[in-house]
Scaffold this motif. Structure first.
Motif, PDB file in Angstrom:
ATOM      1  N   THR A  37     -20.792  75.649 -63.588  1.00  0.00           N
ATOM      2  CA  THR A  37     -20.699  76.463 -64.801  1.00  0.00           C
ATOM      3  C   THR A  37     -21.976  77.253 -65.095  1.00  0.00           C
ATOM      4  OG1 THR A  37     -21.504  74.690 -66.241  1.00  0.00           O
ATOM      5  CG2 THR A  37     -19.111  74.833 -65.880  1.00  0.00           C
ATOM      6  N   GLY A  38     -23.086  76.826 -64.505  1.00  0.00           N
ATOM      7  CA  GLY A  38     -24.357  77.447 -64.859  1.00  0.00           C
ATOM      8  C   GLY A  38     -24.744  77.099 -66.281  1.00  0.00           C
ATOM      9  N   SER A  39     -24.254  75.952 -66.769  1.00  0.00           N
ATOM     10  CA  SER A  39     -24.469  75.548 -68.155  1.00  0.00           C
ATOM     11  C   SER A  39     -24.694  74.040 -68.215  1.00  0.00           C
ATOM     12  CB  SER A  39     -23.256  75.959 -68.986  1.00  0.00           C
ATOM     13  OG  SER A  39     -23.496  75.739 -70.348  1.00  0.00           O
ATOM     14  N   ALA A  40     -24.690  73.484 -69.415  1.00  0.00           N
ATOM     15  CA  ALA A  40     -25.003  72.073 -69.619  1.00  0.00           C
ATOM     16  C   ALA A  40     -23.863  71.133 -69.236  1.00  0.00           C
ATOM     17  CB  ALA A  40     -25.390  71.830 -71.074  1.00  0.00           C
ATOM     18  N   PHE A  41     -22.621  71.621 -69.269  1.00  0.00           N
ATOM     19  CA  PHE A  41     -21.472  70.780 -68.955  1.00  0.00           C
ATOM     20  C   PHE A  41     -20.262  71.677 -68.719  1.00  0.00           C
ATOM     21  CE2 PHE A  41     -21.755  71.137 -73.561  1.00  0.00           C
ATOM     22  CZ  PHE A  41     -20.489  71.553 -73.919  1.00  0.00           C
ATOM     23  N   SER A  42     -19.175  71.073 -68.248  1.00  0.00           N
ATOM     24  CA  SER A  42     -17.905  71.795 -68.166  1.00  0.00           C
ATOM     25  C   SER A  42     -16.934  71.139 -69.142  1.00  0.00           C
ATOM     26  CB  SER A  42     -17.329  71.776 -66.748  1.00  0.00           C
ATOM     27  OG  SER A  42     -16.987  70.466 -66.372  1.00  0.00           O
ATOM     28  N   GLN A  43     -16.019  71.922 -69.645  1.00  0.00           N
ATOM     29  CA  GLN A  43     -14.996  71.427 -70.570  1.00  0.00           C
ATOM     30  C   GLN A  43     -13.649  71.679 -69.908  1.00  0.00           C
ATOM     31  OE1 GLN A  43     -15.078  73.316 -74.401  1.00  0.00           O
ATOM     32  NE2 GLN A  43     -13.364  72.141 -75.178  1.00  0.00           N
ATOM     33  N   GLN A  44     -12.826  70.624 -69.837  1.00  0.00           N
ATOM     34  CA  GLN A  44     -11.561  70.736 -69.121  1.00  0.00           C
ATOM     35  C   GLN A  44     -10.550  69.720 -69.622  1.00  0.00           C
ATOM     36  OE1 GLN A  44     -13.908  70.601 -65.809  1.00  0.00           O
ATOM     37  NE2 GLN A  44     -14.363  68.457 -65.948  1.00  0.00           N
ATOM     38  N   THR A  45      -9.348  69.778 -69.052  1.00  0.00           N
ATOM     39  CA  THR A  45      -8.295  68.840 -69.402  1.00  0.00           C
ATOM     40  C   THR A  45      -7.416  68.577 -68.198  1.00  0.00           C
ATOM     41  OG1 THR A  45      -6.622  68.280 -71.064  1.00  0.00           O
ATOM     42  CG2 THR A  45      -6.599  70.535 -70.220  1.00  0.00           C
ATOM     43  N   PHE A  46      -6.812  67.392 -68.157  1.00  0.00           N
ATOM     44  CA  PHE A  46      -5.813  67.043 -67.143  1.00  0.00           C
ATOM     45  C   PHE A  46      -4.440  67.416 -67.681  1.00  0.00           C
ATOM     46  CE2 PHE A  46      -8.842  63.409 -66.222  1.00  0.00           C
ATOM     47  CZ  PHE A  46      -9.264  63.894 -65.003  1.00  0.00           C
ATOM     48  N   LEU A  47      -3.629  68.062 -66.855  1.00  0.00           N
ATOM     49  CA  LEU A  47      -2.270  68.415 -67.242  1.00  0.00           C
ATOM     50  C   LEU A  47      -1.326  68.222 -66.061  1.00  0.00           C
ATOM     51  CD1 LEU A  47      -3.053  71.718 -69.143  1.00  0.00           C
ATOM     52  CD2 LEU A  47      -2.422  69.527 -70.163  1.00  0.00           C
ATOM     53  N   PRO A  48      -0.029  68.035 -66.335  1.00  0.00           N
ATOM     54  CA  PRO A  48       0.935  67.965 -65.229  1.00  0.00           C
ATOM     55  C   PRO A  48       0.950  69.305 -64.489  1.00  0.00           C
ATOM     56  CG  PRO A  48       1.940  67.260 -67.302  1.00  0.00           C
ATOM     57  CD  PRO A  48       0.605  67.834 -67.637  1.00  0.00           C
ATOM     58  N   GLU A  49       0.909  69.246 -63.172  1.00  0.00           N
ATOM     59  CA  GLU A  49       0.869  70.470 -62.365  1.00  0.00           C
ATOM     60  C   GLU A  49       2.056  71.386 -62.644  1.00  0.00           C
ATOM     61  OE1 GLU A  49      -0.394  71.663 -57.839  1.00  0.00           O
ATOM     62  OE2 GLU A  49       0.382  69.652 -58.197  1.00  0.00           O
ATOM     63  N   ASP A  50       3.213  70.793 -62.924  1.00  0.00           N
ATOM     64  CA  ASP A  50       4.399  71.622 -63.163  1.00  0.00           C
ATOM     65  C   ASP A  50       4.405  72.291 -64.535  1.00  0.00           C
ATOM     66  OD1 ASP A  50       5.023  69.427 -64.747  1.00  0.00           O
ATOM     67  OD2 ASP A  50       6.850  68.917 -63.664  1.00  0.00           O
ATOM     68  N   SER A  51       3.400  72.029 -65.378  1.00  0.00           N
ATOM     69  CA  SER A  51       3.311  72.712 -66.674  1.00  0.00           C
ATOM     70  C   SER A  51       2.577  74.045 -66.563  1.00  0.00           C
ATOM     71  CB  SER A  51       2.614  71.826 -67.713  1.00  0.00           C
ATOM     72  OG  SER A  51       1.229  71.695 -67.420  1.00  0.00           O
ATOM     73  N   LEU A  52       1.984  74.319 -65.399  1.00  0.00           N
ATOM     74  CA  LEU A  52       1.151  75.500 -65.200  1.00  0.00           C
ATOM     75  C   LEU A  52       1.884  76.553 -64.371  1.00  0.00           C
ATOM     76  CD1 LEU A  52      -1.712  76.888 -65.255  1.00  0.00           C
ATOM     77  CD2 LEU A  52      -2.193  75.603 -63.166  1.00  0.00           C
ATOM     78  N   ALA A  53       1.925  77.783 -64.885  1.00  0.00           N
ATOM     79  CA  ALA A  53       2.477  78.929 -64.145  1.00  0.00           C
ATOM     80  C   ALA A  53       1.405  80.013 -64.099  1.00  0.00           C
ATOM     81  CB  ALA A  53       3.735  79.454 -64.832  1.00  0.00           C
ATOM     82  N   VAL A  54       1.051  80.463 -62.902  1.00  0.00           N
ATOM     83  CA  VAL A  54      -0.060  81.390 -62.696  1.00  0.00           C
ATOM     84  C   VAL A  54       0.434  82.674 -62.042  1.00  0.00           C
ATOM     85  CG1 VAL A  54      -2.317  81.693 -61.596  1.00  0.00           C
ATOM     86  CG2 VAL A  54      -1.613  79.423 -62.357  1.00  0.00           C
ATOM     87  N   THR A  55      -0.102  83.804 -62.515  1.00  0.00           N
ATOM     88  CA  THR A  55       0.155  85.092 -61.870  1.00  0.00           C
ATOM     89  C   THR A  55      -1.183  85.774 -61.607  1.00  0.00           C
ATOM     90  OG1 THR A  55       0.336  86.271 -63.981  1.00  0.00           O
ATOM     91  CG2 THR A  55       2.390  85.428 -63.025  1.00  0.00           C
ATOM     92  N   GLY A  56      -1.241  86.564 -60.540  1.00  0.00           N
ATOM     93  CA  GLY A  56      -2.448  87.306 -60.213  1.00  0.00           C
ATOM     94  C   GLY A  56      -3.093  86.800 -58.942  1.00  0.00           C
ATOM     95  N   PRO A  57      -4.166  87.463 -58.530  1.00  0.00           N
ATOM     96  CA  PRO A  57      -4.824  87.161 -57.261  1.00  0.00           C
ATOM     97  C   PRO A  57      -5.726  85.931 -57.331  1.00  0.00           C
ATOM     98  CG  PRO A  57      -6.000  88.926 -58.363  1.00  0.00           C
ATOM     99  CD  PRO A  57      -4.795  88.596 -59.212  1.00  0.00           C
ATOM    100  N   VAL A  58      -5.185  84.785 -56.943  1.00  0.00           N
ATOM    101  CA  VAL A  58      -5.940  83.531 -56.983  1.00  0.00           C
ATOM    102  C   VAL A  58      -6.469  83.216 -55.582  1.00  0.00           C
ATOM    103  CG1 VAL A  58      -5.784  81.040 -57.404  1.00  0.00           C
ATOM    104  CG2 VAL A  58      -4.612  82.639 -58.920  1.00  0.00           C
TER     105      VAL A  58
END
Length: 151
Positions: A37-58
């Motif tokens: 992150t280039g910072s003091a910490f990262s902030q995140q969460t665990f989620l079910p993979e099937d709850s995520l839908a992504v569009t665009g160049p990954v």
């Protein structure tokens, strides 16, 4: 069920989460997260993979950890914003970077891990669970499940 939206800095990658409310998050203070992150910490969460839908160049950056686990980091192929990752240790789970959510300013941090690497100037709330290193998965999951933020 409603959706929660997010995306990268340049807007080329967008995603939705099939959730009724914003997820609770945890902060990781480990050296890897500080470097990522280039910072003091990262902030995140665990989620079910099937709850995520992504569009665009990954783009995918794959890393094998010293323990043999495979971490697959997904970043925007244009601006390289780190959006989410998966890990062979947690099949079916995605780790979403909280700062990529459109409403990241409404998130709640309900746990801190790797606090032995925490920056000395950062004071953590006493009523939020914290672990010197990685938290046992069950305990971290319980902390994340305790509170939910309204959508």
């Amino acid at each position: 069920m409603s959706t929660i939206a997010g995306g990268c800095r340049c807007g080329a990658v967008r995603y939705t989460l099939a959730l009724d409310a914003l997820p609770t998050t945890y902060a990781c203070h480990c050296l890897d997260c500080q470097t990522w992150t280039g910072s003091a910490f990262s902030q995140q969460t665990f989620l079910p993979e099937d709850s995520l839908a992504v569009t665009g160049p990954v783009s995918v950056y794959e890393l094998t950890t010293p323990s043999g686990r495979v971490s697959r980091q997904r970043v925007c192929g244009i601006c390289h914003t780190r959006i989410f990752n998966t890990n062979s240790a947690r099949p079916g789970v995605v780790v979403v970077r909280a700062g990529t959510l459109d409403r990241s300013d409404h998130l709640e941090v309900v746990a801190h891990i790797w606090v032995k690497r925490k920056q000395p100037w950062l004071d953590l709330p006493r009523d939020v669970p914290a672990w010197p290193e990685g938290a046992p998965v069950e305990q971290l999951s319980q902390a994340l499940a305790r509170g939910r933020t309204d959508a």
